[in-house]
Design an enzyme around this catalytic site. Structure first.
Site, mmCIF file in Angstrom:
data_model
loop_
_atom_site.group_PDB
_atom_site.id
_atom_site.type_symbol
_atom_site.label_atom_id
_atom_site.label_comp_id
_atom_site.label_asym_id
_atom_site.label_seq_id
_atom_site.Cartn_x
_atom_site.Cartn_y
_atom_site.Cartn_z
ATOM 1 C CG ASP A 1 0.489 3.768 1.652
ATOM 2 O OD1 ASP A 1 -0.688 4.172 1.647
ATOM 3 O OD2 ASP A 1 1.303 4.076 0.754
ATOM 4 C CB CYS B 1 -0.009 8.127 4.286
ATOM 5 S SG CYS B 1 -0.051 6.667 3.231
ATOM 6 C CD GLN C 1 1.179 11.384 4.719
ATOM 7 O OE1 GLN C 1 0.252 11.713 3.992
ATOM 8 N NE2 GLN C 1 1.078 11.410 6.036
ATOM 9 C CG HIS D 1 3.672 11.099 -0.327
ATOM 10 N ND1 HIS D 1 3.441 12.454 -0.440
ATOM 11 C CD2 HIS D 1 2.437 10.534 -0.142
ATOM 12 C CE1 HIS D 1 2.155 12.695 -0.340
ATOM 13 N NE2 HIS D 1 1.512 11.548 -0.152
ATOM 14 N NE ARG E 1 0.115 15.662 3.246
ATOM 15 C CZ ARG E 1 -0.371 14.986 2.204
ATOM 16 N NH1 ARG E 1 -0.839 13.758 2.377
ATOM 17 N NH2 ARG E 1 -0.402 15.514 0.999
ATOM 18 N NE ARG F 1 -1.933 13.426 -5.960
ATOM 19 C CZ ARG F 1 -1.898 12.974 -4.705
ATOM 20 N NH1 ARG F 1 -1.299 13.706 -3.767
ATOM 21 N NH2 ARG F 1 -2.449 11.835 -4.380
#
Length: 238
Positions: free
Chosen positions: A156, A196, A77, A74, A224, A47
């Site tokens: 988002d 998300c 996700q 991402h 997730r 990350r």
């Protein structure tokens, strides 16, 4: 949290290494870090900001390296998003998803993975915030046009980490892209809202939609963990 919980459920031991806990912060090369990690663990999730760091780790190491989040992508996700859509609608082939807002890393991964799954992904963004690169998504400016016949409408946050200095400007530009009941009414009759998280109710999504009956956001959040467990099992067994 979803990765850590999932790894424990799989019987593994998650190790969280923050930037100031690694020799990278003292000048060690990414190449050397990749070799050390490869000697001690079975897989590495990254990350970070620049995609180049992750790509170099993957190239120099001998174990699977996967993207937990970068400035450009991402994908984990997006895996959870597609799992949620499959649970809601069944087959993904031909399903239309509309993403409304900033054309960011979340939008990019949705476009790429959605295309692989045979979905139609439309991204609606204002001028200056459009998704760049060749992702296969259809790009429009009008959110109403984007959601027409869409089975899912996705949002988002408007101000991500690092965007705080331009927060007011971003909110002004992105206000017409808020998911509310009126926008969902323009989509397919059975359309669901996705996000998300974390969410800012009243900005990119209304409180009524976020906690209402027309969303699968909390199922999406739980997925997730499940999607990432499947990814990890596949990577380690491969």
């Amino acid at each position: 949290m979803s990765f850590e919980a999932g790894i424990v459920e799989l019987g593994g031991h998650p190790m969280i290494l923050r930037a100031d806990e690694m020799q990278l912060s003292r000048g060690e090369s990414v190449k050397d870090t990749a070799r050390i990690l490869s000697a001690h663990v079975d897989a590495v999730g990254v990350r970070t900001g620049p995609d180049a760091v992750l790509e170099e780790l993957a190239a120099e190491g001998s174990i699977p390296v996967f993207n937990m989040l970068t400035a450009g992508h991402h994908p984990c996700q997006a895996l959870a998003d597609l799992m949620t859509l499959h649970e809601a609608f069944g087959a993904l082939e031909g399903l239309k998803l509309a993403y409304v807002g900033d054309g960011n890393n979340v939008a990019r991964s949705l476009a790429i993975l959605g295309g692989i799954a045979g979905m139609q992904v439309v991204v609606a963004s204002p001028d200056g915030y459009a998704l760049d690169g060749d992702t296969g998504a259809t790009l429009v400016a009008d959110p109403a046009e984007a959601v027409r016949d869409a089975r899912a409408v996705y949002a988002d946050v408007w101000v991500s980490m690092g965007d705080e200095a331009t927060g007011d400007e971003r909110r002004r530009a992105l206000t017409p892209y808020r998911i509310d009941d009126a926008l969902l009414d323009r989509a397919a009759p059975d359309a669901i809202a996705l996000h998300c998280l974390p969410a800012h109710p009243g900005e990119e999504i209304t409180t009524e939609v976020l906690y209402g009956e027309r969303q699968r956001i909390w199922q999406q959040a739980e997925n997730r963990r499940h999607a990432q467990k499947a990814l990890l099992e596949w990577l380690v067994q491969s």
